[in-house]
Design an enzyme around this catalytic site. Sequence first.
Site: not given
Length: 283
Positions: A38, A66, A80, A173
């Site tokens: 993203d 991550y 987000d 997310r």
Amino acid sequence: MEGILNILKPPGMTSHDVVDFIRKIYNIRKVGHTGTLDPDAAGVLPVCVGNATKFVSYLLEQDKRYRFEITFGFTTDTLDKSGKIVKSGPVRILREEELIQVLNGFKGIIKQIPPMYSAKKIKGKKLYEYAREGKKIDIPPIEVTIYDIELVEYEPPYRVLIDVKCSKGTYVRALVRDICEKLNMPGYMSMLIRTEVSDFKIEDAYTLEEIKEKKVLLQPIDKFIKLPSVQLNKMEAEKILKGQFIQNRYPIETSLLKLYDNNGKFLGIGILEQNKIRPKRLL
């Protein structure tokens, strides 16, 4: 010219922006990344150059790590920090044991519903296109694997930092959304860094500034393709390069394998069928 670069994508750029940057630096059109990050996210973005782009799909299959941050207090439509606030609510101080227990509940094979603001396609259309049109649509869950998830830091009551190792296709997310639901508190993903893509580590990644200054040497693509390999003799290599099959005389059982010529040069990917090896994707 072909090979792969381990790039440290900065926040504020799309993955396609990075691809365009590499095209200009190396003066080549054939460039492709191996998994979208993203725009707000940072971290490891392997980028294939030249004929190495033929093997992007083999790198997309690989696991990823991550580090992400959850901020509690409100939820956004994009899940987000770039989105609009759609819900707010009270925040309580969590016991660390409770937080770890909730995180452990996500280990293994799980089903998650992709975020509405994502590039996931439903009926030939990307979900974010439906979202921008204000249309609601049923999103079928997808199956992903969480290999490991670990609490890194908790700053009561608003901030928590988490590491996760997951399979391809995992939406962090969506994981944040589901963690917040389990904790019964609104929250959003306030930071995301991809720290690993298989053998590509963040500590080995190059910034765009370093690439621009040094014109970093490309790494060989076959080094990062996780398949068994065989070295062919000269006649076998010639047949493979002509698109012909060869008889399998190697002690292999997997259907896909890396093929090398008699000098150790990488030729591409072969497929084993009925005791014959034929080329599937050549360099």
